[in-house]
Motif scaffolding. Structure first.
Motif, PDB file in Angstrom:
ATOM      1  N   GLY B 240     -27.385  -1.738  -1.791  1.00 19.39           N
ATOM      2  CA  GLY B 240     -26.466  -0.946  -2.614  1.00 19.39           C
ATOM      3  C   GLY B 240     -25.723  -1.839  -3.576  1.00 19.39           C
ATOM      4  N   LYS B 241     -24.938  -1.199  -4.423  1.00 21.00           N
ATOM      5  CA  LYS B 241     -24.225  -1.934  -5.462  1.00 21.00           C
ATOM      6  C   LYS B 241     -22.749  -1.984  -5.087  1.00 21.00           C
ATOM      7  CE  LYS B 241     -24.360  -2.053 -10.520  1.00 21.00           C
ATOM      8  NZ  LYS B 241     -23.053  -2.615 -10.730  1.00 21.00           N
ATOM      9  N   PHE B 242     -22.183  -3.166  -5.109  1.00 21.32           N
ATOM     10  CA  PHE B 242     -20.756  -3.288  -4.824  1.00 21.32           C
ATOM     11  C   PHE B 242     -19.982  -2.679  -6.001  1.00 21.32           C
ATOM     12  CE2 PHE B 242     -16.758  -5.472  -3.839  1.00 21.32           C
ATOM     13  CZ  PHE B 242     -16.754  -5.365  -2.456  1.00 21.32           C
ATOM     14  N   PRO B 243     -18.930  -1.903  -5.716  1.00 23.14           N
ATOM     15  CA  PRO B 243     -18.216  -1.256  -6.827  1.00 23.14           C
ATOM     16  C   PRO B 243     -17.597  -2.286  -7.775  1.00 23.14           C
ATOM     17  CG  PRO B 243     -17.001  -1.043  -4.789  1.00 23.14           C
ATOM     18  CD  PRO B 243     -18.325  -1.598  -4.421  1.00 23.14           C
ATOM     19  N   PRO B 244     -17.416  -1.911  -9.037  1.00 21.33           N
ATOM     20  CA  PRO B 244     -16.849  -2.853 -10.015  1.00 21.33           C
ATOM     21  C   PRO B 244     -15.381  -3.148  -9.681  1.00 21.33           C
ATOM     22  CG  PRO B 244     -17.120  -0.682 -10.984  1.00 21.33           C
ATOM     23  CD  PRO B 244     -17.673  -0.591  -9.615  1.00 21.33           C
ATOM     24  N   TYR B 245     -15.179  -4.124  -8.805  1.00 25.06           N
ATOM     25  CA  TYR B 245     -13.842  -4.346  -8.233  1.00 25.06           C
ATOM     26  C   TYR B 245     -12.840  -4.930  -9.227  1.00 25.06           C
ATOM     27  CZ  TYR B 245     -15.102  -9.270  -7.829  1.00 25.06           C
ATOM     28  OH  TYR B 245     -15.454 -10.564  -8.112  1.00 25.06           O
ATOM     29  N   ARG B 246     -13.342  -5.597 -10.268  1.00 24.84           N
ATOM     30  CA  ARG B 246     -12.401  -6.267 -11.185  1.00 24.84           C
ATOM     31  C   ARG B 246     -11.507  -5.256 -11.905  1.00 24.84           C
ATOM     32  NH1 ARG B 246     -17.007  -9.426 -11.353  1.00 24.84           N
ATOM     33  NH2 ARG B 246     -16.638 -11.593 -10.750  1.00 24.84           N
ATOM     34  N   GLN B 247     -12.031  -4.027 -12.070  1.00 25.78           N
ATOM     35  CA  GLN B 247     -11.247  -3.031 -12.797  1.00 25.78           C
ATOM     36  C   GLN B 247     -10.005  -2.578 -12.030  1.00 25.78           C
ATOM     37  OE1 GLN B 247     -14.192   0.096 -13.194  1.00 25.78           O
ATOM     38  NE2 GLN B 247     -13.258   1.284 -11.570  1.00 25.78           N
ATOM     39  N   VAL B 248      -9.951  -2.832 -10.730  1.00 23.74           N
ATOM     40  CA  VAL B 248      -8.772  -2.369  -9.981  1.00 23.74           C
ATOM     41  C   VAL B 248      -7.634  -3.397 -10.004  1.00 23.74           C
ATOM     42  CG1 VAL B 248     -10.269  -1.030  -8.453  1.00 23.74           C
ATOM     43  CG2 VAL B 248      -9.385  -3.208  -7.652  1.00 23.74           C
ATOM     44  N   ILE B 249      -7.902  -4.583 -10.513  1.00 24.80           N
ATOM     45  CA  ILE B 249      -6.851  -5.614 -10.560  1.00 24.80           C
ATOM     46  C   ILE B 249      -5.958  -5.344 -11.780  1.00 24.80           C
ATOM     47  CG2 ILE B 249      -6.373  -8.095 -10.693  1.00 24.80           C
ATOM     48  CD1 ILE B 249      -9.249  -8.521  -9.548  1.00 24.80           C
ATOM     49  N   PRO B 250      -4.669  -5.052 -11.562  1.00 30.75           N
ATOM     50  CA  PRO B 250      -3.806  -4.750 -12.710  1.00 30.75           C
ATOM     51  C   PRO B 250      -3.717  -5.940 -13.664  1.00 30.75           C
ATOM     52  CG  PRO B 250      -2.675  -4.303 -10.626  1.00 30.75           C
ATOM     53  CD  PRO B 250      -3.924  -5.024 -10.296  1.00 30.75           C
ATOM     54  N   GLN B 251      -3.748  -5.654 -14.937  1.00 26.59           N
ATOM     55  CA  GLN B 251      -3.705  -6.746 -15.921  1.00 26.59           C
ATOM     56  C   GLN B 251      -2.266  -7.114 -16.294  1.00 26.59           C
ATOM     57  OE1 GLN B 251      -6.448  -8.539 -16.654  1.00 26.59           O
ATOM     58  NE2 GLN B 251      -7.341  -7.162 -15.116  1.00 26.59           N
ATOM     59  N   GLY B 252      -1.387  -6.123 -16.333  1.00 30.03           N
ATOM     60  CA  GLY B 252       0.007  -6.426 -16.686  1.00 30.03           C
ATOM     61  C   GLY B 252       0.888  -6.401 -15.450  1.00 30.03           C
ATOM     62  N   ARG B 253       2.161  -6.736 -15.629  1.00 31.96           N
ATOM     63  CA  ARG B 253       3.081  -6.625 -14.493  1.00 31.96           C
ATOM     64  C   ARG B 253       4.474  -6.262 -14.995  1.00 31.96           C
ATOM     65  NH1 ARG B 253       2.365 -12.517 -14.433  1.00 31.96           N
ATOM     66  NH2 ARG B 253       4.221 -13.403 -15.370  1.00 31.96           N
ATOM     67  N   VAL B 254       5.217  -5.592 -14.130  1.00 34.92           N
ATOM     68  CA  VAL B 254       6.587  -5.195 -14.463  1.00 34.92           C
ATOM     69  C   VAL B 254       7.548  -6.263 -13.952  1.00 34.92           C
ATOM     70  CG1 VAL B 254       8.336  -3.416 -14.105  1.00 34.92           C
ATOM     71  CG2 VAL B 254       5.939  -2.778 -14.332  1.00 34.92           C
ATOM     72  N   SER B 255       7.236  -6.802 -12.792  1.00 36.83           N
ATOM     73  CA  SER B 255       8.077  -7.870 -12.237  1.00 36.83           C
ATOM     74  C   SER B 255       7.251  -8.759 -11.317  1.00 36.83           C
ATOM     75  CB  SER B 255       9.282  -7.285 -11.504  1.00 36.83           C
ATOM     76  OG  SER B 255       8.879  -6.262 -10.658  1.00 36.83           O
ATOM     77  N   ARG B 256       7.828  -9.936 -11.080  1.00 37.89           N
ATOM     78  CA  ARG B 256       7.141 -10.889 -10.208  1.00 37.89           C
ATOM     79  C   ARG B 256       8.191 -11.623  -9.379  1.00 37.89           C
ATOM     80  NH1 ARG B 256       3.355 -15.794 -12.319  1.00 37.89           N
ATOM     81  NH2 ARG B 256       5.274 -16.496 -13.297  1.00 37.89           N
ATOM     82  N   ILE B 257       7.849 -11.888  -8.120  1.00 38.19           N
ATOM     83  CA  ILE B 257       8.763 -12.670  -7.286  1.00 38.19           C
ATOM     84  C   ILE B 257       8.005 -13.837  -6.667  1.00 38.19           C
ATOM     85  CG2 ILE B 257      10.373 -10.820  -6.729  1.00 38.19           C
ATOM     86  CD1 ILE B 257       8.887 -10.450  -4.064  1.00 38.19           C
ATOM     87  N   ARG B 258       8.778 -14.896  -6.396  1.00 40.28           N
ATOM     88  CA  ARG B 258       8.215 -16.029  -5.662  1.00 40.28           C
ATOM     89  C   ARG B 258       9.082 -16.233  -4.432  1.00 40.28           C
ATOM     90  NH1 ARG B 258       8.449 -21.084  -8.959  1.00 40.28           N
ATOM     91  NH2 ARG B 258      10.154 -21.762  -7.635  1.00 40.28           N
ATOM     92  N   LEU B 259       8.463 -16.377  -3.298  1.00 43.02           N
ATOM     93  CA  LEU B 259       9.241 -16.550  -2.061  1.00 43.02           C
ATOM     94  C   LEU B 259       8.431 -17.313  -1.029  1.00 43.02           C
ATOM     95  CD1 LEU B 259       9.305 -13.262   0.011  1.00 43.02           C
ATOM     96  CD2 LEU B 259       7.941 -13.508  -2.014  1.00 43.02           C
ATOM     97  N   ILE B 260       9.110 -17.664   0.080  1.00 40.48           N
ATOM     98  CA  ILE B 260       8.429 -18.402   1.150  1.00 40.48           C
ATOM     99  C   ILE B 260       7.624 -17.407   1.996  1.00 40.48           C
ATOM    100  CG2 ILE B 260       8.826 -19.798   3.232  1.00 40.48           C
ATOM    101  CD1 ILE B 260      11.355 -20.851   1.682  1.00 40.48           C
ATOM    102  N   THR B 261       6.325 -17.664   2.092  1.00 40.66           N
ATOM    103  CA  THR B 261       5.416 -16.722   2.762  1.00 40.66           C
ATOM    104  C   THR B 261       5.874 -16.422   4.191  1.00 40.66           C
ATOM    105  OG1 THR B 261       3.674 -17.841   1.519  1.00 40.66           O
ATOM    106  CG2 THR B 261       2.971 -16.263   3.163  1.00 40.66           C
ATOM    107  N   ARG B 262       6.244 -17.485   4.913  1.00 39.83           N
ATOM    108  CA  ARG B 262       6.607 -17.319   6.330  1.00 39.83           C
ATOM    109  C   ARG B 262       7.803 -16.380   6.502  1.00 39.83           C
ATOM    110  NH1 ARG B 262      10.280 -19.884   8.873  1.00 39.83           N
ATOM    111  NH2 ARG B 262      10.445 -21.461   7.251  1.00 39.83           N
ATOM    112  N   GLU B 263       8.783 -16.486   5.589  1.00 41.21           N
ATOM    113  CA  GLU B 263       9.988 -15.643   5.707  1.00 41.21           C
ATOM    114  C   GLU B 263       9.626 -14.166   5.596  1.00 41.21           C
ATOM    115  OE1 GLU B 263      13.449 -18.674   4.070  1.00 41.21           O
ATOM    116  OE2 GLU B 263      12.963 -16.904   2.895  1.00 41.21           O
ATOM    117  N   LEU B 264       8.743 -13.859   4.639  1.00 41.86           N
ATOM    118  CA  LEU B 264       8.334 -12.457   4.469  1.00 41.86           C
ATOM    119  C   LEU B 264       7.466 -12.012   5.651  1.00 41.86           C
ATOM    120  CD1 LEU B 264       8.185  -9.858   2.853  1.00 41.86           C
ATOM    121  CD2 LEU B 264       6.307 -10.820   1.535  1.00 41.86           C
TER     122      LEU B 264
END
Lengths: 115, 369
Positions: B240-264
């Motif tokens: 079978g054919k894997f669905p075109p997954y790249r289209q689901v990755i959002p290209q823009g963003r409204v906000s971004r955060i950086r944090l310590i992975t372990r804390e979250l």
């Protein structure tokens, strides 16, 4: 010994009948699946046609009626992506969301959100 | 068949191959493990016809031959053997096996090996190698996102794509997605696009991981073979054919955060304890450089504040607790970037270092209490 032979023979006949019945059920299931796929395809085509015919208006924020119909379908709990079109949504779908983003970014804001 | 081996070798071989034993197959022979003695090697094999695992161990062979023994008993039996040389001899006519250890002897009723399906190793021009530790990490980072239900088989597998000197792996169950890019030595100009069952990769990742060793991978039209030293895993590919997954990755963003992975991750795990079957989500509220993780159910209420570095607008989303927790566990980075493209668009989780991994997570639409 004769009766044991007869018993096994009877069982063989029953098994054959059961197998035939199973084959019939499989055929029926295949027919239903094919019909389901065809109907889903027809539904998708109908929506697509509506999308082409429908014109955007100020009231709908520039979105055509076909697109709004799809939005309505999604809000009622059905997939609108080409992977699972018409199937029940168990959880939100990345591919349906991608379709809305691709088609019309404001559409995403019209998806029922009750957060 | 007649040979001597050690408990350690026998046990390690059956423990590895038993993962491929079929527990549901109508063919009784597939519930067994095949032992084949030849050329100073004991080759141990199991298969469920979807995946086959073959492991070779050193043994002193007196008489070549093969037999199939029921996996259900043989693993536990080998585990309980004393640490002495184990003499194994089979009857070629009946498949019965005598196991001698010290002054003791056990007889096991086996199957004749002729009934066991052949597991020919696939031959192909498409061959490449990947370091074990790198492949193991990549598998761990994507395989969690495969679908469990089998109505669409392509979603139960991982896409492996090699072209232009890059190897990419992707998996999605349509609610979340994981993608990983690997450096790849493209000396053979390989160009493939295959879907490997998630189960196969899970089993592979359990037996690899040594940094100095490589996994040799051979791909045919419908099979893939992973070879490491004395071990081979053969698996069917998902057609079978894997669905075109790249289209689901959002290209823009409204906000971004950086944090310590372990804390979250820790906050999410604490909050997860208070979610219930009907409400398995937590809320994430982002404002003023603070990420609030909260949940409120009939069990109780959790409210945790995590300091973050924020760019962009405030945001509130609800996410499936298990999905977020699993994505955080495999991130492999001390710090994480989370990008929000709107309250209903997927969250993009990326390690702060590098741009060779991301996972997506779709927010949940919930009713306000």
């Amino acid at each position: 010994m004769q009766s044991f032979y007869k018993l096994t023979k009877d069982m063989e006949v029953k098994l054959h009948a059961l197998l035939a019945e199973m084959q019939e059920l499989k055929n029926k299931a295949r027919e239903l699946e094919e019909e389901n796929t065809r109907l889903r395809q027809e539904l998708a085509n109908a929506y697509r046609e509506k999308g082409i015919i429908g014109a955007g208006s100020e009231e709908t924020g520039g979105m055509d009626t076909g697109f709004l119909n799809l939005l309505g379908l999604y809000n009622q709990g059905f997939h609108i992506c080409n992977l699972h079109f018409g199937r029940r949504l168990m959880e939100d779908c990345l591919f349906c969301m991608a379709f809305f983003r691709k088609g019309n970014e404001p559409a995403v804001g019209r998806i029922k959100s009750e957060i | 068949m007649n040979f001597i081996s050690s408990k350690e070798d026998l046990l390690s071989a059956v423990q590895i191959v038993q993962r491929a034993v079929s527990h549901k197959s109508p063919l009784p022979i597939l519930s067994g493990i095949k032992f084949c003695a030849e050329n100073d090697l004991l080759i141990v094999t199991a298969t469920d016809l979807e995946i086959g695992i073959q492991c070779s161990v050193q043994a002193e062979i007196f008489e070549v031959g093969s037999v199939v023994l029921p996996a259900k008993y043989i693993t536990e039996f080998f585990r309980r053997l004393p640490d002495v040389p184990i003499f194994i001899k089979s009857d070629p006519l009946t498949g019965n096996v005598s196991v001698k250890y010290g002054h003791s002897e056990t007889n096991i009723n086996g199957f004749l090996a002729q009934e066991f399906p052949e597991l020919p190793l696939p031959v192909s021009e498409v061959k490449f190698s990947v370091p074990e530790d790198i492949l193991k990490e990549a598998i761990r980072q994507v395989v969690f996102a495969v679908a469990v239900e089998e109505s669409r088989p392509v979603f139960t597998g991982v896409l492996l794509e090699i072209n232009g000197g890059e190897m990419q792996m992707a998996a999605t169950d349509t609610h979340r997605l994981a993608w990983r890019k690997l450096k790849f030595d493209d000396s053979n100009n390989i160009d493939i696009n295959i879907i490997i069952p998630g189960k196969t990769l899970n089993e592979l990742s359990k037996v690899i991981g040594r940094p100095e060793k490589e996994v040799d991978i051979t791909v045919t039209d419908n099979q893939v073979l992973f070879s490491v030293e004395d071990l081979c895993i053969i698996s069917r590919l998902i057609s079978g054919k894997f669905p075109p997954y790249r289209q689901v990755i959002p290209q823009g963003r409204v906000s971004r955060i950086r944090l310590i992975t372990r804390e979250l991750a820790e906050a999410v795990e604490r909050a997860a304890l208070f979610t219930t079957a009907g409400s398995s989500f937590i809320k994430l509220l982002l404002q003023n450089n603070i990420l609030v993780v909260s949940v409120s159910t009939e069990v109780g209420r959790v409210y945790e504040e995590i300091p973050v570095y924020q760019e962009g607008e405030p945001m509130q989303v609800a996410v499936n607790t298990r999905y977020l927790s699993e994505a955080l566990k495999v991130l492999g980075s001390g710090e994480i970037n989370i990008e929000f493209a709107g309250p209903l668009n997927p969250l993009v989780l990326k390690p702060v270092e590098g741009n060779d991994y991301l996972s997506l997570l779709l927010p949940v639409r919930i009713r306000e209490e």
